[in-house]
Write a protein that holds these residues in place. Sequence first.
Motif, short mmCIF file in Angstrom:
data_model
loop_
_atom_site.label_atom_id
_atom_site.label_comp_id
_atom_site.label_asym_id
_atom_site.label_seq_id
_atom_site.Cartn_x
_atom_site.Cartn_y
_atom_site.Cartn_z
N THR A 1 0.85 -1.19 0.00
CA THR A 1 0.00 0.00 0.00
C THR A 1 0.88 1.23 0.00
OG1 THR A 1 -1.68 -1.15 1.30
CG2 THR A 1 -1.81 1.25 1.20
N VAL A 2 0.65 2.14 -0.94
CA VAL A 2 1.51 3.31 -1.06
C VAL A 2 0.67 4.58 -1.18
CG1 VAL A 2 3.35 1.98 -2.14
CG2 VAL A 2 1.70 3.17 -3.58
N THR A 3 1.35 5.70 -1.06
CA THR A 3 0.75 7.02 -1.23
C THR A 3 0.27 7.17 -2.67
OG1 THR A 3 2.31 7.86 0.42
CG2 THR A 3 1.22 9.49 -0.99
N PRO A 4 -0.87 7.86 -2.89
CA PRO A 4 -1.35 8.05 -4.26
C PRO A 4 -0.27 8.55 -5.20
CG PRO A 4 -3.03 8.79 -2.73
CD PRO A 4 -1.82 8.42 -1.90
N THR B 1 11.53 -11.50 -11.26
CA THR B 1 10.72 -12.72 -11.13
C THR B 1 9.87 -12.69 -9.88
OG1 THR B 1 12.39 -14.01 -12.33
CG2 THR B 1 10.79 -15.24 -11.02
N ALA B 2 10.49 -12.36 -8.75
CA ALA B 2 9.76 -12.28 -7.49
C ALA B 2 8.74 -11.16 -7.51
CB ALA B 2 10.72 -12.10 -6.32
N ALA B 3 9.07 -10.06 -8.20
CA ALA B 3 8.17 -8.91 -8.23
C ALA B 3 6.86 -9.21 -8.92
CB ALA B 3 8.86 -7.73 -8.91
N GLU B 4 6.81 -10.25 -9.75
CA GLU B 4 5.56 -10.61 -10.41
C GLU B 4 4.49 -11.03 -9.41
OE1 GLU B 4 6.43 -13.67 -13.18
OE2 GLU B 4 7.56 -12.37 -14.55
N LYS B 5 4.89 -11.43 -8.22
CA LYS B 5 3.96 -11.89 -7.20
C LYS B 5 3.44 -10.77 -6.31
CE LYS B 5 4.02 -16.39 -7.86
NZ LYS B 5 2.82 -17.22 -8.02
N ILE B 6 3.92 -9.55 -6.53
CA ILE B 6 3.57 -8.43 -5.66
C ILE B 6 2.63 -7.47 -6.38
CG2 ILE B 6 4.45 -6.42 -4.42
CD1 ILE B 6 6.83 -7.98 -3.59
N ILE C 1 -9.52 -13.72 2.73
CA ILE C 1 -9.18 -12.73 3.75
C ILE C 1 -7.93 -11.98 3.32
CG2 ILE C 1 -8.60 -12.33 6.17
CD1 ILE C 1 -11.41 -13.51 5.75
N VAL C 2 -8.03 -10.66 3.29
CA VAL C 2 -6.90 -9.81 2.89
C VAL C 2 -6.59 -8.82 4.01
CG1 VAL C 2 -6.05 -8.12 1.23
CG2 VAL C 2 -7.48 -10.01 0.45
N VAL C 3 -5.33 -8.79 4.43
CA VAL C 3 -4.86 -7.75 5.35
C VAL C 3 -4.32 -6.62 4.48
CG1 VAL C 3 -3.23 -7.15 7.17
CG2 VAL C 3 -4.35 -9.39 7.17
N THR C 4 -4.98 -5.47 4.53
CA THR C 4 -4.71 -4.42 3.54
C THR C 4 -3.63 -3.43 3.96
OG1 THR C 4 -6.73 -3.37 4.42
CG2 THR C 4 -6.89 -4.49 2.31
N ASN C 5 -3.32 -3.33 5.22
CA ASN C 5 -2.20 -2.50 5.68
C ASN C 5 -1.51 -3.23 6.80
OD1 ASN C 5 -2.60 -0.23 3.97
ND2 ASN C 5 -4.18 0.56 5.32
N PHE C 6 -0.24 -3.62 6.61
CA PHE C 6 0.49 -4.33 7.64
C PHE C 6 1.91 -3.79 7.72
CE2 PHE C 6 3.36 -7.76 9.00
CZ PHE C 6 2.85 -7.98 10.27
N GLY C 7 2.41 -3.69 8.92
CA GLY C 7 3.77 -3.24 9.15
C GLY C 7 3.93 -2.85 10.60
N ILE D 1 -4.84 -16.16 6.21
CA ILE D 1 -4.75 -14.94 5.40
C ILE D 1 -4.40 -15.33 3.97
CG2 ILE D 1 -3.48 -12.79 5.06
CD1 ILE D 1 -2.95 -12.89 8.14
N ASP D 2 -5.17 -14.82 3.01
CA ASP D 2 -4.93 -15.13 1.61
C ASP D 2 -3.97 -14.15 0.94
OD1 ASP D 2 -6.93 -17.43 0.87
OD2 ASP D 2 -8.03 -16.06 2.17
N SER D 3 -4.03 -12.88 1.34
CA SER D 3 -3.14 -11.86 0.79
C SER D 3 -2.84 -10.84 1.88
CB SER D 3 -3.76 -11.14 -0.41
OG SER D 3 -4.00 -12.03 -1.47
N LEU D 4 -1.67 -10.23 1.77
CA LEU D 4 -1.25 -9.25 2.76
C LEU D 4 -0.51 -8.12 2.06
CD1 LEU D 4 0.27 -9.98 6.23
CD2 LEU D 4 1.51 -8.47 4.68
N TYR D 5 -0.88 -6.89 2.37
CA TYR D 5 -0.24 -5.72 1.79
C TYR D 5 0.64 -5.03 2.84
CZ TYR D 5 -3.25 -5.73 -2.37
OH TYR D 5 -3.89 -6.06 -3.54
#
Length: 252
Positions: free
Chosen positions: A1-4, A20-25, A175-181, A208-212
Amino acid sequence: TVTPGMCGKYTRYLNSVDPTAAEKIFCKELGGEDRCSLSVSDANHGLNKDPNKCFWAPLVMYLWNVWDSEDEAWVLGAWHEYADKWGEKLVAARQTGLQISSPRFGGEDVLKKFDDFFSACPECSQNSSKYYIDIIAFDAMVVNGQANNKDLDDRVTWLKSTARALQSRYGGRPIVVTNFGSSGGSTAALQAEVLDKSGLFSRGTTGIDSLYYFAAVNYNNRHNFVDEKIQSGPRLGQTIAQVLLEHCGPSR
């Protein structure tokens, strides 16, 4: 998740580190020009965003972050207004693969917030309804302050328990965690520690299926951007991007 406006920059940077790894993000912005993210800060609260212009992978329209009780009271009506406004266009977007997330609730009472929302909107759980919610999304950070991530283990345990409870209550929806850190983290090393030690990237064990990861400008955080260089600890000399890509690479 980033600034607009920052997805392009950070996506290019991730690709420069490991294409290659970046394709998953996937990247999402806090509203703005991101057509797949609705924000209370957008013009008309994002209600003017055409769902057929949500082209970004993974083709999820993320409804609003809900920060306080006033937003909680507003968000259900806003979702109904959005779905009514776009009507057949929303149906068409769904038919081409678009999914809709829940509002992004957060806080210790997040289960109650979801219960209140879905109790007031039974049609949000009826997949034949235009109001159907495909994905359950919520925010969860490791609250840092001056504590150097000392509540990391307890917070991760809570987060996993919450994710499993949401999955159970709402029919096994993703289930998606949309802001994590590390909320309040003042160094890149603290963010790296949360990514390394949370264990939340091991699919099948967390609920958790996806995490941002949260890499946006924030009054509580510093040095949390993906191109930040880590100045101490076991990841000394690496960037947050390298840590993130290691956990989200093609083997994950």
